[in-house]
Structure formats: structure tokens, C-alpha cells
Design an enzyme around this catalytic site. Structure first.
Site, mmCIF file in Angstrom:
data_model
loop_
_atom_site.group_PDB
_atom_site.id
_atom_site.type_symbol
_atom_site.label_atom_id
_atom_site.label_comp_id
_atom_site.label_asym_id
_atom_site.label_seq_id
_atom_site.Cartn_x
_atom_site.Cartn_y
_atom_site.Cartn_z
ATOM 1 N N ASP A 25 11.905 4.003 -6.726
ATOM 2 C CA ASP A 25 13.241 3.645 -6.262
ATOM 3 C C ASP A 25 13.919 4.890 -5.704
ATOM 4 O OD1 ASP A 25 15.826 2.718 -5.903
ATOM 5 O OD2 ASP A 25 16.315 2.754 -8.045
ATOM 6 N N ASN A 27 17.005 4.775 -3.922
ATOM 7 C CA ASN A 27 18.464 4.662 -3.750
ATOM 8 C C ASN A 27 19.206 4.256 -5.017
ATOM 9 O OD1 ASN A 27 17.703 2.008 -3.959
ATOM 10 N ND2 ASN A 27 18.508 1.352 -1.975
ATOM 11 N N ASP A 29 19.012 1.636 -7.134
ATOM 12 C CA ASP A 29 19.427 0.263 -7.445
ATOM 13 C C ASP A 29 18.486 -0.423 -8.428
ATOM 14 O OD1 ASP A 29 17.216 -0.186 -5.854
ATOM 15 O OD2 ASP A 29 18.252 -1.463 -4.391
ATOM 16 N N ASP A 33 11.406 0.811 -3.273
ATOM 17 C CA ASP A 33 11.701 0.566 -1.867
ATOM 18 C C ASP A 33 10.791 1.377 -0.959
ATOM 19 O OD1 ASP A 33 12.917 3.215 -1.918
ATOM 20 O OD2 ASP A 33 14.687 2.253 -2.788
ATOM 21 N N ASP A 102 0.268 -6.987 3.566
ATOM 22 C CA ASP A 102 -0.071 -8.327 3.108
ATOM 23 C C ASP A 102 0.292 -9.340 4.184
ATOM 24 O OD1 ASP A 102 -0.937 -10.075 0.899
ATOM 25 O OD2 ASP A 102 -0.187 -8.450 -0.367
ATOM 26 N N ASP A 203 -3.454 -13.183 1.979
ATOM 27 C CA ASP A 203 -3.200 -13.917 0.745
ATOM 28 C C ASP A 203 -3.825 -15.307 0.804
ATOM 29 O OD1 ASP A 203 -1.631 -13.988 -1.806
ATOM 30 O OD2 ASP A 203 -0.684 -15.686 -0.796
ATOM 31 N N GLU A 260 -8.086 -12.668 0.343
ATOM 32 C CA GLU A 260 -8.085 -13.147 -1.041
ATOM 33 C C GLU A 260 -8.636 -14.572 -1.029
ATOM 34 O OE1 GLU A 260 -4.985 -13.721 -4.767
ATOM 35 O OE2 GLU A 260 -4.384 -14.309 -2.743
ATOM 36 N N HIS A 334 -1.896 -6.739 -8.524
ATOM 37 C CA HIS A 334 -0.567 -7.209 -8.900
ATOM 38 C C HIS A 334 -0.586 -8.555 -9.615
ATOM 39 C CE1 HIS A 334 -1.650 -9.077 -5.136
ATOM 40 N NE2 HIS A 334 -0.733 -9.998 -5.346
ATOM 41 N N ASP A 335 -1.710 -9.264 -9.568
ATOM 42 C CA ASP A 335 -1.824 -10.584 -10.210
ATOM 43 C C ASP A 335 -2.645 -10.557 -11.489
ATOM 44 O OD1 ASP A 335 -0.309 -12.064 -8.401
ATOM 45 O OD2 ASP A 335 -2.018 -12.488 -7.106
#
Length: 566
Positions: A25, A27, A29, A33, A102, A203, A260, A334-335
Site C-alpha cells: 500500500d 497511499n 488506505d 495498489d 489477468d 481466467d 487456467e 491467490h485461490d
């Protein structure tokens, strides 16, 4: 490694996967990003990777964390701007890194302009961009259940029809039978390729062609709905569509593609990756990811059997090579659960087993994918309550197993600890400071509490860390052509504790021996390989001088790689 202009440059490359919301991150928040990624590109370069793959960065309502895209031509505001992306791409290329994105085109968000038009009227030109069916005797068109709970069909009163969504109801499936849809997808691809990106991860790309008639699927165990894969996986026109995509778009750029492909066995995969067919460069298969499935599918708490893992990985190594294809190599993404927690030992032998898993994978034939944090041995997270989890799949599973299956909450939380997708999505652990150095604000997803021990700064301060070991593995892949070109052969297939194999060319041979045991064990070298010519190449324990040529003594989770001239 100096990258060349050959179209198969990706064969010698190593890919580093970045989940943008969880990487860095910039910034304050609490959300990772694009500028945060740019700040860390030098880190990825120092590890030795050649390619950075970003999960979706497009405008999205984030029902499925960016896999529901509302505008393919805009950067999601939480991640930055197009100017930020251009800076990221330029910086990556200046560092000698390639960048792939992706491509999510089986479905869009229901907030996409196309779908907003499509649901307004059957006469709208965009109506046929999606898959619609009339009710069947007042019921939904078939029994398919979506990946995130409920039916795959959602009714829209304005058109008196149901639309298909294999995933969340906010993710309507595109109608690839419509040539205008395909051309619109190709336009999106050209937009990003003309910007200079270096390829796509596609994907669920094998689901884009549905079987006519939408046949009912077999009822999935412990679910009330049918399996949609029977009418979607590797459908009747998928290869036709991909060949068209290749001819019209991909063949005009020197890029890499990886698709995928869930519910795809090795024989199903061959047509996708056979270089003579001009479709994709490689695919992500799930055969090794399914080895620990059980009564509750993915969320079972079974442990895989090593003999099964050897069989599956070996089958993919040999079959794909026989058909002039190429393998993707991965333990996690990520899955999926964290590699060291799922396939290794994330407690006493976290460091040793993480190094061993890296060795086993990186010495195979194919393109290795490192998921962010894998290189420091990040582990599964163990949140105490379901409210701490963000993932839509995890929330659905908790509800279904506790309310429908009536399983104890504690039992379900154990299952989620093993398999929730949020295990991979916790923020990257950079250092021991607040929020692991990911953000100055509370992150969108809680940091794994073990960040004070498992983090980049600690790893880079220790010459014996997983991080430096991964750096060495990548250097070996770049240095020795045999890792790219050598023929694979499995050794000792029935051994329940040791995964051993050779890679062989006309002039050299690699011997790779990996222990999955928590104790010291011996492994007998096959007679045909017994030789004093073997030279140690890498070991995750200190290399001890040993003139023994018939047996190897292996420490817990030890990995040994030897090289000899032939």
C-alpha cells in the site's frame, strides 16, 4: 538472464505472481495498489524472477475481489490510475522484467455496461452478449450450482429470462457463440498488448464454450445442486475460439499465455498446449490441487499422499512433453492455500520444507510460478472468527456447512484454516513493523500474526533463509539449460517418503531427491545411477562430503540436486 526476442522466451523464465490488493500500500488506505507494486519491482528483480503477473487491476465492484470486471479499459480506483499503470509497466521493462495481466472473459460484472444493456430488453443488441434461457416448466433451466452457492441461473423480470453465472450472481457469463463478443474481447486484448504488456493469464478460459441444451450435472456430494462442469469444461468450440484468438491477436505479438483450466485432465490439456495447434503456451491444471479433496471437496482436511503427487506431476511432465507442449509449475496462488502449510510442514520444519518444495518444483520442466510470500515461507492464517474472512467462497462454505450440514463451528473453522482463499490473500509480510510494513493503516484483510517472525527483512538478513535459497534455484534454472530441456523420469514411484527424479540430455543428467519425511531416512540410489561422477548442485542442508554412491541419508525434508556429465 538476458531475455531474447524468441517467441518461446517464457520457457526459461520464472514468474512472480502479485495479488495487487495485498502486496504493498503506497497511499495509506489499507489497500495495496499499483504504485506500491512499482516500489517493490526492484525486490522482485533481486529475487531473480523474469515476469510479474498481476491479478485483475480493472474497474470492479469487488464482489469476487476483481474477478468481476465492470470496465476492462479502466484501472480500479482503489489500485490507482492508468498513469500509475503506465509507470509500473515502464519501470518493469527498464528493470528487465516482463509484465502479464489477468484476462477474465468467461464473465463480466453485472455492472458492466454490456450487461446493463443486456438485461433491459430482449431486443437490445447486447442481450445476446450473455447466455439467457427461458424457464423450463416454471423452473430454472437446469440443476447447475454456482461456485459460490445457489443456482447458476438468475431471473430478470424485465426480460422474463434467466441468465447464466457459473460464479457469483454478479458475474454473468459471456456468450462466446456471438462473434461480436469474441471481437470485443480481442479488442480488449489488443488495447493492453499495444500498451506493451507481455502476455495474459486467462481466467477459467476452458469454460467459455457451453454444451448446447445445458444438460443437468451429477449432484455434487453434500450439495443440493448439480456439477456445472459437465456442460462447461472443455466445451465443443473452445479450441476453435482459442485458435481464432491466437490467429487474430496473439500471433501478432511476442507474448506468453497461460490458461487456467479447471476440471481438465492431462489428455484434455494436450490440445491447448500442443505448439502445433497455436492455442496457448501452457495451462494451470488442478490435478495436484485435488489430491487432498474428500467428503467436503476442497474444504476437506485430508493430507495428500506423496505417491499420488508423484503420479500426477509425472504424468503431466511426460505427457505434455510428448505432445510438444509446455507445463506451468506451481504450488499455490491467490485461490489456494499456502504451499508450505499444504504440502510441507509449517511448524518445526517450515524453512526446510519450503526449500524442499521449491527445489522439487523448480527442477521440473516448465515455467515456475512463485506466489507472493512463497519465497519467505508465508503460511496459512488462522483467524479465530468467520467475520475476519473476506472471501466470498469462504463465507458461502461456512454458511452451508454450519447451517445445512450442521457441522460444529470449530470443525468448519479448521477446514477454512486449511483451505480458505484468504490464506493466500493476507498482506505481504515485509518487516516486523506495524501491519508487517504493508500499510500504515489497518489493511483490508488482517495480517497473519506470525509476520514478526516470517517477513522479508528477517529473511534477507539471514544468508540461510528461504529467500536466498529461492534466489539460488532461479539462478540454476537460468544457468543450466538441462533444467529447461532435460527429459524427465520418475524414480522409485512407490516410495511414500521420497520424491526422486532425473532430468537428462545427451550430455548431462540431473538427479533430484526430495524427502517428505519428518525424520532422518535413507534412500537407495538405483544401480543404473550409482556413480562417483555426481557433483552436488544445491542442498537445503549444509552439504556434507560423502563418497557413498549407493545410498543417500536424508535429513527431514531435505532436498538434494546432483549434476553429472554423460
Amino acid at each position: 538472464m538476458m531475455m531474447n526476442n524468441q517467441r518461446d522466451w517464457w520457457k526459461k523464465a520464472v514468474v512472480y505472481q502479485v495479488y495487487p490488493k495485498s502486496f504493498q500500500d503506497s497511499n495509506g488506505d489499507g489497500i495495496g495498489d499499483l504504485n506500491g507494486i512499482t516500489q517493490k519491482l526492484a525486490y522482485i528483480k533481486s529475487l531473480g524472477a523474469d515476469v510479474v503477473w498481476l491479478n485483475p487491476i480493472y474497474q470492479s465492484p469487488h464482489v469476487d475481489n476483481g474477478y468481476d470486471i465492470a470496465d476492462y479499459y479502466q484501472i480500479d480506483a482503489d489500485l490507482g490510475s492508468m498513469a500509475d499503470f503506465d509507470r509500473l509497466l515502464t519501470t518493469a521493462h527498464q528493470l528487465g522484467l516482463k509484465l502479464i495481466l489477468d484476462l477474465v472473459v468467461n464473465h463480466t460484472s453485472d455492472q458492466h455496461r454490456w450487461f446493463q444493456e443486456a438485461k433491459s430488453s430482449r431486443d437490445n443488441p447486447y442481450h445476446d452478449y450473455y447466455i439467457w434461457q427461458d424457464a423450463v416448466s416454471g423452473q430454472v433451466p437446469n440443476n447447475w450450482g454456482s461456485s459460490f452457492g445457489g443456482s447458476t441461473w438468475e431471473y430478470v423480470p424485465a426480460v422474463d429470462q434467466y441468465y447464466l453465472h457459473l460464479f457469483a450472481k454478479e458475474q454473468p457469463d459471456l456468450n462466446w457463440r456471438n462473434p461480436q463478443v469474441r471481437q470485443a474481447v480481442y479488442d480488449i486484448m489488443r488495447f493492453w498488448l499495444d500498451k506493451g504488456i507481455d502476455g495474459f493469464r486467462m481466467d477459467v478460459i476452458n469454460l467459455i464454450s457451453k454444451v448446447a441444451g445445458f444438460p443437468d450435472g451429477p449432484i455434487i456430494q453434500n450439495k443440493q445442486y448439480g456439477d456445472y462442469y459437465v456442460g462447461t469444461a472443455n466445451g465443443p468450440h473452445v479450441h476453435e475460439y482459442l485458435q481464432e484468438m491466437n490467429e487474430q491477436v496473439l500471433s501478432h505479438y511476442s507474448v506468453m499465455t497461460v490458461g487456467e483450466t479447471p476440471h481438465t485432465g492431462v489428455q484434455d490439456a494436450v490440445p491447448y498446449v500442443d505448439a502445433r495447434r497455436h492455442e496457448l503456451d501452457m495451462v494451470f491444471h488442478f490435478d495436484h490441487m485435488h489430491l487432498d479433496y474428500g467428503k467436503y471437496g476442497k474444504f476437506s482436511t485430508n493430507r495428500f499422499k506423496l505417491t499420488d503427487l508423484k503420479r500426477v506431476l509425472s504424468e503431466w511432465q511426460t505427457t505434455i512433453a510428448e505432445h510438444q507442449g509446455w507445463n506451468s509449475l506451481y504450488w499455490s496462488n491467490h485461490d489456494q492455500a499456502r504451499a508450505v502449510s499444504r504440502f510441507g510442514n509449517d511448524s518445526v520444519y517450515r524453512v526446510a520444507s519450503a526449500k524442499m518444495l521449491g527445489t522439487l518444483l523448480h527442477m521440473l520442466q516448465g515455467t515456475p510460478y512463485i506466489y507472493e510470500g512463497e519465497e519467505i515461507g508465508m503460511t496459512n492464517v488462522n483467524y479465530r472468527d468467520i467475520q475476519s474472512y473476506d472471501d466470498i467462497e469462504t463465507q458461502d462454505v461456512f454458511k452451508r456447512l454450519t447451517q445445512i450440514e450442521n457441522l460444529p463451528v470449530q470443525k468448519v473453522m479448521e477446514m477454512i484454516h486449511c483451505k480458505s482463499r484468504d490464506n493466500a490473500r493476507t498482506p505481504m509480510q515485509w518487516n516486523r513493523s506495524t501491519n508487517a510494513g504493508f500499510s500504515i493503516k489497518q489493511p483490508w484483510l488482517k495480517v497473519n500474526p506470525n509476520y514478526t517472525v516470517v517477513n522479508v527483512a528477517t529473511a534477507q538478513a539471514d544468508p540461510q533463509s528461504i529467500w536466498y535459497y529461492y534466489q539460488r534455484l532461479i539462478k540454476l534454472r537460468h544457468q543450466y539449460d538441462i533444467v529447461t530441456t532435460g527429459t524427465y523420469q520418475l524414480l522409485d514411484p512407490d516410495n511414500p517418503l521420497v520424491f526422486a527424479y532425473t532430468r537428462t540430455t545427451a550430455t548431462q543428467q540431473l538427479l533430484v531427491v526430495c524427502s517428505f519425511a519428518t525424520h532422518i531416512s535413507d534412500w537407495a540410489i538405483p544401480v543404473s545411477l550409482q556413480s562417483k561422477k555426481w557433483q552436488p548442485l544445491i542442498d537445503n542442508y549444509p552439504i556434507v562430503a560423502d563418497n557413498e554412491t549407493a545410498n543417500l541419508t536424508l535429513q527431514p525434508y531435505e532436498a538434494k540436486v546432483f549434476l553429472r556429465a554423460l
